[in-house]
Each structure stands twice: as C-alpha cells, then as structure tokens.
Design an enzyme around this catalytic site. Structure first.
Site, PDB file in Angstrom:
ATOM      1  CB  THR A  13      -0.932  -0.027   1.138  1.00 43.55           C
ATOM      2  OG1 THR A  13      -0.285  -0.131   2.588  1.00 43.55           O
ATOM      3  CG2 THR A  13      -1.784  -1.243   1.138  1.00 43.55           C
ATOM      4  N   GLY A 105       8.465 -12.992   0.901  1.00 43.95           N
ATOM      5  CA  GLY A 105       8.434 -11.593   0.558  1.00 43.95           C
ATOM      6  C   GLY A 105       9.688 -10.933   0.657  1.00 43.95           C
ATOM      7  CG  ASP A 107       7.954  -7.682   2.946  1.00 46.14           C
ATOM      8  OD1 ASP A 107       8.119  -8.693   2.691  1.00 46.14           O
ATOM      9  OD2 ASP A 107       6.637  -7.028   3.218  1.00 46.14           O
ATOM     10  CG  ASP A 127       6.220  -6.007   8.375  1.00 45.51           C
ATOM     11  OD1 ASP A 127       5.528  -4.770   8.624  1.00 45.51           O
ATOM     12  OD2 ASP A 127       6.896  -5.831   7.337  1.00 45.51           O
TER      13      ASP A 127
END
Length: 261
Positions: A13, A105, A107, A127
């Site tokens: 996002t 992912g 991240d 997270d």
C-alpha cells in the site's frame, strides 16, 4: 564498512525510501502507492541530494511487482544511477530453512537480516502492515519463516464489506477492552485479536527454540498495536530500509574480500 545508499522498499500500500550517509539513516519517507506518480520523483531527488556521495547506489526491494518498473524508472531518472534489486543483483544476507518451493517476500527477509545483524541472537520479527507477519530467526541467523495473516485495516475492511450493517472503520487503539458501540467493538476485536495472535505465536516459537527470543516489531501499525506491549522489546519503523543497508554493506565487504584474494 560504512555505506552511502538510497534504499527503496515497495510495499502493498505504500513505498518507503531512505537516504543512508556513512551508515546512518539520515531521512526516511513513505508515500502511498496511489500517489507515487505525483510525489515520488521530487521526493527521491531530494533524498538523493542529501547524500554527500553523488555516485551512491540505489537499492530496491519490492513485494508489489506491478509497481516495480514504475519506481525503478523514476529512481533512475531522478538519481542518474542504475537501480539494483535485491535477490536479483544482491543476495539478502540471511540464511534460510524453508520448503524448496517457498516464495518469501523480500521485506520479510530484509527485516530478518536487519534484526539479526544487530541482535546476533534468536529473534522474532513482527511486521504489522497490510498483512501481519510473525517470523522466527534462529541463533545462527537462519530465517525459518513463520505466519502470515490479515493486517488491522484488512480485517476491518472485511467486516465492513462482508456484512450488511457494520460500518467502514479506521484502525485506532481502543479506549478499553469492552467496546460500548459498534465502532469500538470492531476496533477491540482487531486490536486484541492481533496482539493475542502474536502472543500465541511467540509462545509457540519459544517452545521450539527452547527459550524466549527477543521480539522486534515494525510496519505501519506497529506502534498502535504494540506500544507498551510487554512482549515486544523493540519497535523499529524503518527495519526494512535497514535491511537494505545491511544487504549493501555485506555486498561491499564481499567484493572487497574478493579483491584482496
């Protein structure tokens, strides 16, 4: 080895970027993904100009493939540098104990690399963003994976979309554990539900590890969810950016070692 770097992390996002000068994060910023075209060019140029080194590399990670090419083009144009990508150009420096077919992912791996680089011990990274992940890294720096669930905003949105009467609600910390109206009741369920999920997972991971690992939280909702939560020992909003810096530093150290051989 100190590094200069423009680090960019594209999320589901929003996109975060940070300017590292001599290993220090001098500035970081987040831009909603639906505003990238309008706001990212000037912001990236300004961030890059804060660096003393006009040849500092640009390193990007993305969990949103649809936006990666757009952001790379903007970053390359505004900095005059080719954009490096983690896992394609530079490996994320974290061991992995995963199923062979697993796709993780970037991240999550960067968060793990950043946390272990500082702690040098078994830890858990939470997270709290669009999704919420709870991941375990063992005492030798191996990422084992963990759990993925819907984040706070996704949960509230699902309640609104999938019911006839429940309203659209923004996420905020509830005033108390009993919701005395519909909006507060929805916030209570999400807030305490996510904290309870994290507590249960941490306890399960601790049983596997034989001790309670340190818990580090990051993500846009981390402070709302975990400020004052005794289970979370550190909240590090820029953990993914720090993981990009660790990745670049390790790559530079490896290149320097190769030159000395």
């Amino acid at each position: 080895m100190a590094i200069d770097l423009l680090a960019i992390s594209i999320g589901n996002t929003r996109t975060k970027f940070g300017a590292f000068g001599q290993d220090n994060l001098r500035a970081s910023q987040a831009i909603a993904n639906d505003r990238l075209g309008a706001e990212l060019p000037a912001a990236v140029k300004q961030a890059y100009e804060q660096l003393d080194n006009d040849e500092a590399p640009v390193l990007l990670a993305s969990v949103n493939p649809n936006l990666a090419d757009q952001v790379i083009a903007i970053a390359a144009r505004e900095t005059g540098r080719s954009v490096l990508r983690v896992e394609r150009d530079l490996p994320i420096p974290i061991g992995r104990q995963l199923d062979r077919e697993a796709l993780v992912g970037e991240d999550r791996l960067l968060n793990a690399a950043a946390a272990y680089d500082v702690l040098k011990q078994a830890c858990i990274v939470v997270d709290a963003g669009t999704a919420i992940t709870v991941d375990f890294i063992d005492g030798v720096g191996t990422f084992h994976g963990g759990a993925i669930g819907p984040g706070a905003h996704m949960m509230l949105n699902a309640l609104h979309v999938r019911t006839a009467l429940l309203p659209e609600v923004t996420f905020a910390r509830p005033a108390e554990a009993i919701g005395h109206n519909t909006v507060e009741a929805m916030r209570v369920a999400v807030y305490y539900g996510l904290r309870g999920m994290v507590r249960e997972l941490v306890e399960q991971y601790a049983q596997i590890a034989g001790a309670f690992p340190m818990v580090v939280a990051t993500g846009g909702d981390s402070e709302t969810l975990f400020e004052g939560f005794e289970l979370v020992e550190r909240i590090v909003p820029d953990l993914t950016l720090l993981g990009l810096a660790v990745t670049m530093r390790r790559a530079n150290e490896a290149a320097e070692a190769d030159e000395l051989e």
